[in-house]
Design an enzyme around this catalytic site. Structure first.
Site, PDB file in Angstrom:
ATOM      1  CG  PHE A  41      55.311 -29.829-118.233  1.00  0.00           C
ATOM      2  CD1 PHE A  41      55.309 -29.611-116.858  1.00  0.00           C
ATOM      3  CD2 PHE A  41      54.389 -29.152-119.011  1.00  0.00           C
ATOM      4  CE1 PHE A  41      54.413 -28.733-116.272  1.00  0.00           C
ATOM      5  CE2 PHE A  41      53.485 -28.263-118.439  1.00  0.00           C
ATOM      6  CZ  PHE A  41      53.491 -28.060-117.053  1.00  0.00           C
ATOM      7  CD  GLN A 111      60.186 -25.883-111.435  1.00  0.00           C
ATOM      8  OE1 GLN A 111      60.711 -25.776-112.534  1.00  0.00           O
ATOM      9  NE2 GLN A 111      60.391 -26.930-110.650  1.00  0.00           N
ATOM     10  CB  ILE A 113      50.308 -23.149-113.635  1.00  0.00           C
ATOM     11  CG1 ILE A 113      50.176 -24.287-114.650  1.00  0.00           C
ATOM     12  CG2 ILE A 113      51.589 -22.339-113.845  1.00  0.00           C
ATOM     13  CD1 ILE A 113      50.156 -23.823-116.103  1.00  0.00           C
ATOM     14  CG  HIS A 129      56.658 -21.395-113.916  1.00  0.00           C
ATOM     15  ND1 HIS A 129      57.060 -22.711-113.989  1.00  0.00           N
ATOM     16  CD2 HIS A 129      57.793 -20.665-114.004  1.00  0.00           C
ATOM     17  CE1 HIS A 129      58.378 -22.760-114.126  1.00  0.00           C
ATOM     18  NE2 HIS A 129      58.853 -21.551-114.130  1.00  0.00           N
ATOM     19  CB  CYS A 137      40.259  -8.229-119.148  1.00  0.00           C
ATOM     20  SG  CYS A 137      39.977  -7.305-120.678  1.00  0.00           S
ATOM     21  CB  CYS A 140      38.873  -3.515-118.646  1.00  0.00           C
ATOM     22  SG  CYS A 140      38.268  -5.145-118.165  1.00  0.00           S
ATOM     23  CB  CYS A 152      35.810  -4.365-121.586  1.00  0.00           C
ATOM     24  SG  CYS A 152      37.359  -5.269-121.813  1.00  0.00           S
ATOM     25  CB  SER A 191      63.084 -32.555-115.219  1.00  0.00           C
ATOM     26  OG  SER A 191      62.580 -31.304-115.705  1.00  0.00           O
TER      27      SER A 191
END
Ligand code: APR
Length: 245
Positions: A41, A111, A113, A129, A137, A140, A152, A191
Site C-alpha cells: 500500500f 492484515q 485481505i 481486515h 448481500c 438478504c 434479490c 509498516s
C-alpha cells in the site's frame, strides 16, 4: 560482505529462537505477499502512491462512504488493483506452512485481505481486515466467494474492513488472545502504521519480538531481533535450517 554475514548470523539466531519457542505467532502485512506479485500500500510504488483514473485517492475509494456512494468505481478498483484470483504462495508462505505442520507455528494474524496464507495451506489464520474471498448481500445476507450480483437485487459487498468501519470484534478478541499467549512473535512485511492493527502488538508480553521488514518500523527498538530483509528469503532460509536439524 559484512551485511551478508550479519544477515546469515541473524537468520541462524532466528532459527534457534523459533526452535526453542513454546508458542509462536506470526503477524503480517502486505510485504508478505509482495513476492507473490501483490502490490503493497505504502512506499514509492505502493497502491496509495498514485491516484486512480487521475482522480480518486485509493484510501478514499476503500472507505465505506465511497463504497455506498460510488460502487461502480469501487468495484472497478478492487478488480483492477486488488486482484486475488490465481495468486501463488511464495517461499515465505511455504515456510509458514511447514512451521505450522511441525506444530511450532500456532497462529497467523494477517492484515492482508488476499487469502494467500490459506491458499498456501495454513489453517490457523486470523484475518484482521477480512478477506476479498468473502462477499455478501447487504439485503438478504447471501454469501459469495467473489463479487457478483445477488438474485434479490441487493447490494453485494466484500467482507473487508473499509476505512470508516470498525474491525470485527470477535476477530480482534481472537487476535489479542493469541498475542497474549505467544512467547515468540514474528512481525513481517508491515509498516505498522495503521490502527488499530499496529496497536495490538502491545498485547504481546512474550520474550522474543522479531521484526522482518525491508524498512524500519516504530517497534524496532522494542524488538529482540530486527532483520531488514526480504520476508520470503529470510523465512525460507530459516525453515531450511530447522529442517536440517
Ligand atoms: N519483505 C519484507 N518487507 C517488505 C517486503 C518484502 N518482500 N515488501 C515490502 N515490505 C515492507 C515495506 O518495507 C513496508 O514497510 O512491507 C511494508 C508494507 O507496508 P504497507 O504497504 O503499509 O502495508 P501494511 O503494513 O500491510 O498496511 C496495513 O493498511 O492500507 C491499509 O488495510 C490496509 O492492511 C493494510 C494496512
Amino acid at each position: 560482505m559484512k551485511n551478508e554475514k550479519e544477515l546469515e548470523e541473524k537468520i541462524l539466531k532466528l532459527a534457534e529462537i523459533i526452535k526453542n519457542s513454546k508458542y509462536l505467532v506470526f503477524f503480517g502485512g502486505a510485504g508478505t505477499s509482495a513476492d507473490s506479485g501483490v502490490k503493497t500500500f505504502r512506499g514509492k510504488d505502493g497502491l496509495y502512491s498514485s491516484l486512480y483514473k487521475n482522480k480518486y485517492r485509493p484510501e478514499e475509494i476503500l472507505s465505506i462512504d465511497f463504497f455506498l456512494k460510488n460502487r461502480k468505481i469501487f468495484n472497478e478498483y478492487v478488480k483492477e488493483k486488488l486482484p486475488i484470483e490465481g495468486l501463488k504462495a511464495n517461499k515465505g508462505h511455504k515456510a509458514l506452512v511447514y512451521l505450522e505442520k511441525e506444530g511450532i507455528l500456532k497462529t497467523i494474524i494477517t492484515q492482508n485481505i488476499d487469502d494467500l496464507h490459506q491458499v498456501s495451506g495454513n489453517k490457523n489464520v486470523i484475518e484482521l481486515h477480512g478477506s476479498l474471498k468473502r462477499w455478501y448481500c447487504l439485503d438478504c445476507g447471501e454469501k459469495f466467494t467473489k463479487n457478483t450480483t445477488c438474485e434479490c437485487g441487493g447490494i453485494v459487498r466484500p467482507e473487508v474492513t473499509l476505512y470508516g468501519e470498525q474491525l470485527n470484534q470477535k476477530t480482534v478478541d481472537d487476535a489479542i488472545y493469541e498475542l497474549y499467549e505467544a512467547d515468540t512473535l514474528i512481525v513481517a512485511g508491515t509498516s505498522l502504521t495503521v490502527y488499530p492493527a499496529a496497536y495490538y502488538i502491545k498485547y504481546f508480553k512474550g520474550k522474543n519480538l522479531i521484526i522482518i521488514n525491508n524498512d524500519e518500523t516504530q517497534y524496532d527498538t522494542h524488538a529482540s531481533l530486527v532483520i531488514n530483509g526480504n520476508f520470503a528469503e529470510v523465512l525460507d532460509k530459516v525453515a531450511n535450517i530447522i529442517k536440517k536439524n
